[in-house]
Design a protein around this motif. Structure first.
Motif, PDB file in Angstrom:
ATOM      1  N   UNK A 149      14.541   8.521   5.647  1.00  0.00           N
ATOM      2  CA  UNK A 149      13.028   9.183   5.337  1.00  0.00           C
ATOM      3  C   UNK A 149      13.220   9.873   4.022  1.00  0.00           C
ATOM      4  N   UNK A 150      12.442   9.432   3.158  1.00  0.00           N
ATOM      5  CA  UNK A 150      12.583   9.857   1.651  1.00  0.00           C
ATOM      6  C   UNK A 150      12.288  11.330   1.626  1.00  0.00           C
ATOM      7  N   UNK A 185       0.272  -0.374  12.853  1.00  0.00           N
ATOM      8  CA  UNK A 185      -0.612   0.185  11.671  1.00  0.00           C
ATOM      9  C   UNK A 185       0.278   0.609  10.579  1.00  0.00           C
ATOM     10  N   UNK A 186       1.537   0.205  10.356  1.00  0.00           N
ATOM     11  CA  UNK A 186       2.575   0.672   9.145  1.00  0.00           C
ATOM     12  C   UNK A 186       2.588  -0.041   8.016  1.00  0.00           C
ATOM     13  N   UNK A 242       4.473   4.142   5.303  1.00  0.00           N
ATOM     14  CA  UNK A 242       5.026   3.086   4.707  1.00  0.00           C
ATOM     15  C   UNK A 242       6.467   2.663   4.755  1.00  0.00           C
ATOM     16  N   UNK A 243       6.947   1.525   5.098  1.00  0.00           N
ATOM     17  CA  UNK A 243       8.258   1.182   5.193  1.00  0.00           C
ATOM     18  C   UNK A 243       8.369   0.132   4.094  1.00  0.00           C
ATOM     19  N   UNK A 251       7.807  10.985   7.826  1.00  0.00           N
ATOM     20  CA  UNK A 251       7.251   9.869   8.289  1.00  0.00           C
ATOM     21  C   UNK A 251       6.089   9.349   7.325  1.00  0.00           C
ATOM     22  N   UNK A 252       6.305   9.405   6.078  1.00  0.00           N
ATOM     23  CA  UNK A 252       5.183   9.037   5.075  1.00  0.00           C
ATOM     24  C   UNK A 252       5.903   7.974   4.384  1.00  0.00           C
ATOM     25  N   UNK A 253       7.224   7.802   4.007  1.00  0.00           N
ATOM     26  CA  UNK A 253       7.833   6.727   3.434  1.00  0.00           C
ATOM     27  C   UNK A 253       9.077   6.687   3.984  1.00  0.00           C
TER      28      UNK A 253
END
Length: 220
Positions: free
Chosen positions: A87-88, A147-148, A125-126, A61-63
Motif C-alpha cells: 500500500x503506497x 471495481x478496482x 488502483x492496483x 487503499x488508494x494505490x
C-alpha cells in the motif's frame, strides 16, 4: 529517530560516532543485477500506465503496487517466489504469498487475501508490470468485479514500479544476501519474520519516524 521515539534526544552525529567506534556501520550493500521477469509477451489484457510514476496516496487503499520476486539458495535446484501487495500510503505489505512456482495461483491467492482485509475498494488502483499473472483473465475479472482500476508499467521499465522494486531490493539486502539458509522452509520463516518486522517495527523517515502500521493507526 528510534532513540527520539524512546524519549532520548541524541544528536545524529553522536550516533554516527558511536557506530564507527563499535564497528556497527553497514558494509553489506552491493549491487545485484539478477532479476526475475514474469513477462511472456502479450497473452491477455494489457492496460494503460494509469499511475505514470505518480507514486502518491493520501489514504489507505488508494494505490496498491505488486510484483513477484525470486529467491534461490545456492546449491539447491528449487527456487522460491514472493508475491506481495504494498500500500503506497504507508508502504505496508497488505498481503503476500510464497511458493516454489510462480503460478497464477500465487498472485491470485495474494489478491484474495488482500481483498478479504479491505472493506472499501471503490477508489483503489492496483499497479503492476506486464507479467502474465496480471494479464490473465482470473486477475483482470476479479478487479473488474470489485471495481478496482488496473494500471500497468510499460514493458521492460522497472522505474514505472520503483517503490515495489525498492522494497524487494531492501528486503534482499537486509535479510537474504550473504546469509545462510538451511533449506527453503528456513528461508520462508525468515521472510515472514522480516515482513512482520517491516510492517510493525521498521521505522521510516517519510512516516515521521513511525512504522507503517503505527503510521496507519496514528492517522486513522
Amino acid at each position: 529517530m528510534v532513540l527520539k521515539n524512546k524519549g532520548l534526544n541524541i544528536n545524529h552525529k553522536k550516533v554516527l560516532r558511536i557506530m564507527r567506534e563499535e564497528s556497527w556501520l553497514c558494509s553489506k550493500f552491493k549491487t545485484r543485477s539478477r532479476k526475475y521477469s514474469s513477462y511472456k509477451g502479450q497473452i491477455g489484457k494489457v492496460t494503460d500506465n494509469v499511475v505514470n510514476r505518480q507514486f502518491k496516496a493520501s489514504k489507505p487503499n488508494e494505490l496498491w503496487l505488486t510484483d513477484v520476486t525470486e529467491f534461490r539458495i545456492k546449491g539447491q535446484e528449487k527456487k522460491l517466489y514472493l508475491s506481495p501487495i504494498l500500500d503506497l500510503y504507508n508502504s505496508e505489505i497488505i498481503s503476500y504469498t510464497l511458493s516454489n512456482h510462480p503460478t497464477i495461483n500465487l498472485t491470485n491467492a495474494m489478491l484474495d487475501k488482500a481483498l478479504r482485509k479491505t472493506e472499501n475498494t471503490s477508489e483503489l488502483i492496483i499497479h503492476s508490470d506486464q507479467g502474465f499473472h496480471y494479464q490473465h483473465g482470473t486477475w483482470t475479472k476479479k478487479l473488474e468485479k470489485m471495481n478496482i482500476r488496473q494500471s500497468m508499467s510499460r514493458k521492460g521499465n522497472c522505474l514505472d514500479n520503483s517503490p515495489m522494486e525498492n522494497f524487494f531490493g531492501i528486503l534482499k539486502q537486509e535479510m537474504f544476501y550473504g546469509e545462510y539458509f538451511k533449506n527453503y522452509n528456513h528461508l520462508i520463516s525468515e521472510i515472514e519474520k522480516y515482513i512482520k518486522w517491516c510492517n510493525e517495527d521498521r521505522i521510516k523517515t517519510k512516516l515521521n519516524g513511525m512504522s507503517p502500521v503505527m503510521y496507519r493507526l496514528h492517522s486513522a
